[in-house]
Design a protein around this motif. Structure first.
Motif, mmCIF file in Angstrom:
data_model
loop_
_atom_site.group_PDB
_atom_site.id
_atom_site.type_symbol
_atom_site.label_atom_id
_atom_site.label_comp_id
_atom_site.label_asym_id
_atom_site.label_seq_id
_atom_site.Cartn_x
_atom_site.Cartn_y
_atom_site.Cartn_z
ATOM 1 N N PRO A 285 62.469 47.692 41.832
ATOM 2 C CA PRO A 285 62.288 48.781 41.296
ATOM 3 C C PRO A 285 62.904 50.009 40.507
ATOM 4 O O PRO A 285 64.220 50.430 40.966
ATOM 5 C CB PRO A 285 61.425 49.590 42.340
ATOM 6 N N ALA A 286 62.583 50.726 39.613
ATOM 7 C CA ALA A 286 63.365 51.732 38.905
ATOM 8 C C ALA A 286 62.627 52.920 38.756
ATOM 9 O O ALA A 286 61.605 52.437 37.478
ATOM 10 C CB ALA A 286 64.255 50.921 38.337
ATOM 11 N N VAL A 287 63.502 53.881 37.896
ATOM 12 C CA VAL A 287 62.174 55.559 37.518
ATOM 13 C C VAL A 287 63.391 55.949 36.701
ATOM 14 O O VAL A 287 64.902 55.642 36.783
ATOM 15 C CB VAL A 287 62.006 55.610 38.892
ATOM 16 N N ALA A 288 62.560 56.872 36.084
ATOM 17 C CA ALA A 288 64.147 57.905 34.854
ATOM 18 C C ALA A 288 63.709 59.049 35.462
ATOM 19 O O ALA A 288 62.461 59.228 35.976
ATOM 20 C CB ALA A 288 63.776 57.158 33.544
ATOM 21 N N LEU B 278 58.310 61.603 37.534
ATOM 22 C CA LEU B 278 59.469 60.925 37.179
ATOM 23 C C LEU B 278 58.629 59.440 36.490
ATOM 24 O O LEU B 278 57.547 58.373 36.979
ATOM 25 C CB LEU B 278 59.860 60.356 38.681
ATOM 26 N N TYR B 279 59.361 58.838 35.557
ATOM 27 C CA TYR B 279 59.235 57.360 34.539
ATOM 28 C C TYR B 279 58.963 56.597 35.788
ATOM 29 O O TYR B 279 60.329 55.743 35.972
ATOM 30 C CB TYR B 279 59.451 57.420 33.127
ATOM 31 N N VAL C 111 66.998 51.648 41.807
ATOM 32 C CA VAL C 111 67.298 52.663 40.960
ATOM 33 C C VAL C 111 67.230 53.641 40.314
ATOM 34 O O VAL C 111 65.979 53.343 39.609
ATOM 35 C CB VAL C 111 67.919 51.352 40.201
ATOM 36 N N LEU C 112 67.850 54.667 40.178
ATOM 37 C CA LEU C 112 67.501 56.085 39.137
ATOM 38 C C LEU C 112 68.018 55.622 37.441
ATOM 39 O O LEU C 112 69.480 56.201 38.446
ATOM 40 C CB LEU C 112 67.846 56.769 40.345
ATOM 41 N N VAL D 59 61.269 60.538 45.083
ATOM 42 C CA VAL D 59 61.779 59.255 45.321
ATOM 43 C C VAL D 59 61.707 58.760 46.341
ATOM 44 O O VAL D 59 61.673 57.784 47.195
ATOM 45 C CB VAL D 59 63.253 59.061 44.723
ATOM 46 N N LYS D 60 61.909 60.082 47.563
ATOM 47 C CA LYS D 60 61.670 59.524 48.985
ATOM 48 C C LYS D 60 60.508 59.174 49.559
ATOM 49 O O LYS D 60 61.140 58.553 50.402
ATOM 50 C CB LYS D 60 62.068 61.019 49.966
ATOM 51 N N ARG D 61 58.952 59.216 48.849
ATOM 52 C CA ARG D 61 58.293 58.634 49.622
ATOM 53 C C ARG D 61 58.150 57.068 48.980
ATOM 54 O O ARG D 61 57.488 57.061 50.170
ATOM 55 C CB ARG D 61 56.988 59.197 48.106
#
Length: 239
Positions: free
Chosen positions: A133-136, A99-100, A115-116, A150-152
């Motif tokens: 925080p956000a990831v792509a 994930l970025y 937020v994804l 994400v769950k981590r």
């Protein structure tokens, strides 16, 4: 896009010159074999020789959960090339397993939800305006491996994909995968034609925070999508 030097440094954003052998020659000067560049997905070979895979692109480093760079995404600046290129599959990089933005997420001491989003600039733009925080998901269909990442870091996730038909379809697919991993999933609804970066640049952080706060639960979003374009005043629509 209004980025400042601090944001560029934080995400390690760079540039691949518009030249066929800029990186090839650089690696050669450093005594690094061309074969290593090919295996890393940074160089390509054809009948005419070895050449740079990324040319004339803004570069976004992609890291693993430990913060080590394992690949890159490159966004074309001009011309008719593919808008985004990722590093090809390598011994250390698989697009569906990363994930970025994870390296930045790890800096947060406490995380209630993530937020994804879809794109690199969505992540960068949100941080630039003080949201995280956000990831792509690296521009690919969300995978179970990404959901586990994400769950981590959080038990709740808000999906904020682009507000177009393709984005809605990607959202529906991703919701099921996230829910199967036991995450609490909600969906932020953005105006038609907007993505998180354009939305927060135009309307500000508070407006985006409100979109996240009022995000729909998974099942409600599915129902809303199922009823899109359906006339419930007609028998056919109700059926």
């Amino acid at each position: 896009r209004g980025l400042d030097a601090e944001t560029v440094k934080l995400f390690g954003i760079g540039y691949a010159p518009d030249a066929w052998r800029s990186l090839c020659d650089h690696l050669q000067r450093r005594g690094i074999p061309e074969e290593a560049g090919v295996r890393a997905g940074l160089l390509r070979r054809n009948e005419r020789g070895t050449y740079d895979w990324f040319r004339g692109r803004i570069m976004f480093p992609i890291t693993d959960p430990r913060g080590r760079v394992v690949g890159f995404g490159g966004r074309v600046i001009s011309g008719d090339g593919v808008k985004y290129l990722n590093t090809a599959e390598t011994p250390v990089f698989s697009k569906g397993s990363h994930l970025y933005g994870l390296d930045v997420v790890r800096r947060f001491r406490t995380i209630d939800e993530i937020v994804l989003v879809e794109g690199y600039m969505d992540v960068v733009g949100l941080y630039r305006h003080g949201y995280g925080p956000a990831v792509a998901s690296l521009g690919t269909a969300l995978t179970a491996a990404q959901a586990r990442l994400v769950k981590r870091y959080a038990r709740r996730v808000v999906v904020a994909y682009d507000a177009d038909a393709a984005g809605r379809q990607a959202t529906l697919r991703g919701l099921e995968i996230l829910a199967e991993e036991g995450l609490e999933v909600r969906v932020a609804r953005l105006p038609e034609g907007e993505d998180p970066d354009s939305f927060i640049r135009a309307r500000g952080r508070e407006a985006f925070e409100e979109a996240v706060r009022t995000a729909l639960p998974f099942v409600e979003y599915e129902l809303e999508e199922a009823l899109r374009g359906v006339d419930l005043e007609r028998v056919e629509g109700r059926v």
